[in-house]
Design an enzyme around this catalytic site. Structure first.
Site, PDB file in Angstrom:
ATOM      1  N   LYS A  70     -14.859  -8.469  -1.657  1.00  0.00           N
ATOM      2  CA  LYS A  70     -14.290  -9.442  -2.600  1.00  0.00           C
ATOM      3  C   LYS A  70     -13.978 -10.807  -1.978  1.00  0.00           C
ATOM      4  CE  LYS A  70     -12.275  -6.360  -6.045  1.00  0.00           C
ATOM      5  NZ  LYS A  70     -11.067  -6.093  -6.840  1.00  0.00           N
ATOM      6  N   ASP A 106     -10.190  -9.772 -12.912  1.00  0.00           N
ATOM      7  CA  ASP A 106      -9.010  -8.896 -12.951  1.00  0.00           C
ATOM      8  C   ASP A 106      -7.816  -9.628 -13.578  1.00  0.00           C
ATOM      9  OD1 ASP A 106     -10.076  -6.574 -11.928  1.00  0.00           O
ATOM     10  OD2 ASP A 106      -9.567  -7.028  -9.850  1.00  0.00           O
ATOM     11  N   GLY A 130      -0.974  -5.808  -2.588  1.00  0.00           N
ATOM     12  CA  GLY A 130      -2.409  -5.904  -2.299  1.00  0.00           C
ATOM     13  C   GLY A 130      -3.134  -6.787  -3.299  1.00  0.00           C
ATOM     14  N   GLY A 131      -4.440  -6.564  -3.414  1.00  0.00           N
ATOM     15  CA  GLY A 131      -5.276  -7.395  -4.282  1.00  0.00           C
ATOM     16  C   GLY A 131      -4.899  -7.291  -5.750  1.00  0.00           C
ATOM     17  N   ASN A 152       7.509  -4.845  -2.316  1.00  0.00           N
ATOM     18  CA  ASN A 152       6.468  -4.047  -1.662  1.00  0.00           C
ATOM     19  C   ASN A 152       7.100  -3.251  -0.529  1.00  0.00           C
ATOM     20  OD1 ASN A 152       3.673  -3.310  -1.316  1.00  0.00           O
ATOM     21  ND2 ASN A 152       3.715  -4.473   0.592  1.00  0.00           N
ATOM     22  N   LYS A 157       4.415  -8.380   3.444  1.00  0.00           N
ATOM     23  CA  LYS A 157       3.282  -8.640   2.540  1.00  0.00           C
ATOM     24  C   LYS A 157       3.773  -9.227   1.215  1.00  0.00           C
ATOM     25  CE  LYS A 157      -0.137  -5.253   2.998  1.00  0.00           C
ATOM     26  NZ  LYS A 157      -0.856  -4.135   2.372  1.00  0.00           N
ATOM     27  N   LEU A 215      -1.248  -0.044 -13.334  1.00  0.00           N
ATOM     28  CA  LEU A 215      -2.642  -0.425 -13.097  1.00  0.00           C
ATOM     29  C   LEU A 215      -3.500   0.795 -12.772  1.00  0.00           C
ATOM     30  CD1 LEU A 215      -2.395  -3.853 -11.269  1.00  0.00           C
ATOM     31  CD2 LEU A 215      -1.959  -3.242 -13.648  1.00  0.00           C
ATOM     32  N   GLY A 238      -3.542   1.283 -17.184  1.00  0.00           N
ATOM     33  CA  GLY A 238      -4.495   0.506 -16.393  1.00  0.00           C
ATOM     34  C   GLY A 238      -5.890   0.491 -16.980  1.00  0.00           C
TER      35      GLY A 238
HETATM   36  P1  NAP Z   1      -4.338  -2.337  -1.875  1.00  0.00           P
HETATM   37  O1  NAP Z   1      -4.813  -3.729  -1.648  1.00  0.00           O
HETATM   38  O2  NAP Z   1      -4.727  -1.259  -0.933  1.00  0.00           O
HETATM   39  O3  NAP Z   1      -2.725  -2.385  -1.973  1.00  0.00           O
HETATM   40  C1  NAP Z   1      -2.011  -1.230  -2.195  1.00  0.00           C
HETATM   41  C2  NAP Z   1      -0.513  -1.540  -2.221  1.00  0.00           C
HETATM   42  O4  NAP Z   1       0.154  -0.315  -2.528  1.00  0.00           O
HETATM   43  C3  NAP Z   1       0.032  -2.032  -0.907  1.00  0.00           C
HETATM   44  O5  NAP Z   1       0.920  -3.083  -1.159  1.00  0.00           O
HETATM   45  C4  NAP Z   1       0.754  -0.812  -0.340  1.00  0.00           C
HETATM   46  O6  NAP Z   1       1.930  -1.114   0.363  1.00  0.00           O
HETATM   47  C5  NAP Z   1       1.167  -0.084  -1.580  1.00  0.00           C
HETATM   48  N1  NAP Z   1       1.284   1.347  -1.292  1.00  0.00           N
HETATM   49  C6  NAP Z   1       0.289   2.201  -0.951  1.00  0.00           C
HETATM   50  N2  NAP Z   1       0.777   3.442  -0.744  1.00  0.00           N
HETATM   51  C7  NAP Z   1       2.115   3.352  -0.953  1.00  0.00           C
HETATM   52  C8  NAP Z   1       3.176   4.288  -0.878  1.00  0.00           C
HETATM   53  N3  NAP Z   1       2.957   5.579  -0.548  1.00  0.00           N
HETATM   54  N4  NAP Z   1       4.422   3.872  -1.155  1.00  0.00           N
HETATM   55  C9  NAP Z   1       4.654   2.581  -1.482  1.00  0.00           C
HETATM   56  N5  NAP Z   1       3.700   1.638  -1.560  1.00  0.00           N
HETATM   57  C10 NAP Z   1       2.433   2.022  -1.298  1.00  0.00           C
HETATM   58  O7  NAP Z   1      -4.779  -1.830  -3.310  1.00  0.00           O
HETATM   59  P2  NAP Z   1      -5.104  -2.707  -4.609  1.00  0.00           P
HETATM   60  O8  NAP Z   1      -6.531  -3.070  -4.603  1.00  0.00           O
HETATM   61  O9  NAP Z   1      -4.088  -3.781  -4.724  1.00  0.00           O
HETATM   62  O10 NAP Z   1      -4.927  -1.606  -5.773  1.00  0.00           O
HETATM   63  C11 NAP Z   1      -3.665  -1.062  -6.095  1.00  0.00           C
HETATM   64  C12 NAP Z   1      -3.804  -0.123  -7.278  1.00  0.00           C
HETATM   65  O11 NAP Z   1      -4.238  -0.828  -8.429  1.00  0.00           O
HETATM   66  C13 NAP Z   1      -4.840   0.995  -7.046  1.00  0.00           C
HETATM   67  O12 NAP Z   1      -4.316   2.172  -7.557  1.00  0.00           O
HETATM   68  C14 NAP Z   1      -6.035   0.545  -7.858  1.00  0.00           C
HETATM   69  O13 NAP Z   1      -6.780   1.625  -8.339  1.00  0.00           O
HETATM   70  C15 NAP Z   1      -5.351  -0.177  -9.008  1.00  0.00           C
HETATM   71  N6  NAP Z   1      -6.226  -1.177  -9.627  1.00  0.00           N
HETATM   72  C16 NAP Z   1      -6.499  -1.043 -10.959  1.00  0.00           C
HETATM   73  C17 NAP Z   1      -7.293  -1.962 -11.572  1.00  0.00           C
HETATM   74  C18 NAP Z   1      -7.589  -1.821 -13.046  1.00  0.00           C
HETATM   75  O14 NAP Z   1      -8.544  -2.439 -13.540  1.00  0.00           O
HETATM   76  N7  NAP Z   1      -6.803  -1.058 -13.782  1.00  0.00           N
HETATM   77  C19 NAP Z   1      -7.845  -3.045 -10.860  1.00  0.00           C
HETATM   78  C20 NAP Z   1      -7.534  -3.166  -9.507  1.00  0.00           C
HETATM   79  C21 NAP Z   1      -6.717  -2.222  -8.890  1.00  0.00           C
HETATM   80  P3  NAP Z   1       1.922  -1.519   1.929  1.00  0.00           P
HETATM   81  O15 NAP Z   1       1.647  -2.984   1.940  1.00  0.00           O
HETATM   82  O16 NAP Z   1       3.273  -1.156   2.393  1.00  0.00           O
HETATM   83  O17 NAP Z   1       0.833  -0.704   2.584  1.00  0.00           O
END
Ligand code: NAP
Length: 278
Positions: A70, A106, A130-131, A152, A157, A215, A238
């Site tokens: 991305k 998004d 995250g993203g 977060n 972050k 989401l 989501g």
């Molecule tokens: P990402 O960049 O990997 O970020 C994940 C975030 O979740 C990080 O801030 C991480 O915190 C936090 N996290 C992970 N495990 C955790 C835990 N056990 N306890 C607390 N915080 C935790 O992922 P992303 O791309 O942003 O995606 C996040 C979610 O959104 C995913 O489930 C994805 O499937 C969903 N999503 C949905 C759509 C849609 O169209 N509906 C689109 C995009 C994403 P740390 O910084 O502390 O590691």
């Protein structure tokens, strides 16, 4: 006469895993009788430059971009939209006036179900850094909410993200105290698999008057949404965001609007085995 698709589209990522995008976009081409085909291309991280050459050489008309490409594709397009620049990620390639452009749909996908809600809360708490959290905050800023807060697990972050977007930040430990408005789960907590039984918010913290927006879309009802609904909150899944971002991609590529009712039914049938997907 056999059907020969002449317009090429697809998704790149690595590993690609199971994506719903080919199902939805190919259905859309069929629905409108367009000679398009949407492929799945697993492209390794070191091959993005080669792939972007292929986009230009083959005249690929549209691409969905997913992890880990991305940010990398931004160096190979002619233009990056303001939205994609704000989020720091491109999830869609499209052509305008002979120029290859990068957009982040998004943001539009996140905002779409909220625009349909008459009385949106004025404040929001985005959980995650995250993203997806970046796209959510960009969307909330477009909606003009009076207060947007981030939290977060890894505070640094959230602080960076809050600074980038000019929004507030609260400590992870105190997040339940700020959950009275729109609460967005932008973490994988609640997702099918090892995180399925988990919620980003303590039980009962998101209740009447609040809106819980998860989401995560698989399973259909996450622990977060189930808890929030039981406590009287309105909920948004989501899948609405996923469908919304795909609608925006299809519009950029074809100028046409994927029909909501049939498109959502197709996704629900594929994901949850609901109905017949008609
Ligand atoms: P990402 O960049 O990997 O970020 C994940 C975030 O979740 C990080 O801030 C991480 O915190 C936090 N996290 C992970 N495990 C955790 C835990 N056990 N306890 C607390 N915080 C935790 O992922 P992303 O791309 O942003 O995606 C996040 C979610 O959104 C995913 O489930 C994805 O499937 C969903 N999503 C949905 C759509 C849609 O169209 N509906 C689109 C995009 C994403 P740390 O910084 O502390 O590691």
């Amino acid at each position: 006469m056999p059907f020969l698709p002449s317009r090429l589209f697809g998704i790149i990522g690595h590993p690609l895993g199971h994506s719903l995008s080919p199902l939805l976009h190919n259905w859309g081409f069929g629905h409108f009788g367009l000679p398009g085909v949407y492929m799945a291309w697993p492209v390794a991280a070191g091959r993005v430059a080669d792939f972007m050459t292929a986009v230009r050489v083959l005249g690929i008309e549209g691409v969905s971009v997913t992890i880990p490409h991305k940010a990398a594709v931004m160096a190979f397009v002619d233009e990056v939209t303001d939205r994609a620049r704000a989020v720091g990620a491109v999830n869609t390639l499209f052509w305008r006036g002979g120029r290859l452009c990068g957009e982040n749909t998004d943001v539009a996908g996140f905002v779409a179900p909220l625009r349909g809600m008459g009385d949106l809360p004025g404040t929001a708490l985005v959980v995650g850094g995250g993203g997806a959290a970046r796209a959510a905050v960009a969307g909330l800023k477009e909606l003009g909410l009076t207060e947007i807060l981030m939290t977060n697990r890894t505070a640094a972050k959230a602080e960076t993200l809050a600074r980038d977007f000019g929004v507030g930040c609260v400590a992870w430990e105190t997040r339940a105290e700020r959950a009275g408005g729109l609460v967005v789960n932008a973490t994988p907590l609640g997702m099918l698999g090892k995180n399925e039984g988990l919620s980003p918010m303590p039980t009962g913290s998101v209740g009447a008057g609040a809106v819980a927006y998860d989401l995560v879309y698989n399973p259909h009802e996450t622990v977060f949404l189930r808890d929030a609904a039981a406590a009287g909150a309105r909920t948004v899944t989501g899948l609405e965001m996923f469908f919304g971002q795909a609608v925006e991609q299809f519009r950029l590529w074809t100028g046409l609007e994927l029909p909501r009712q049939e498109g959502m039914a197709l996704l629900r049938a594929a994901l949850y085995g609901e109905g017949d997907g008609a």
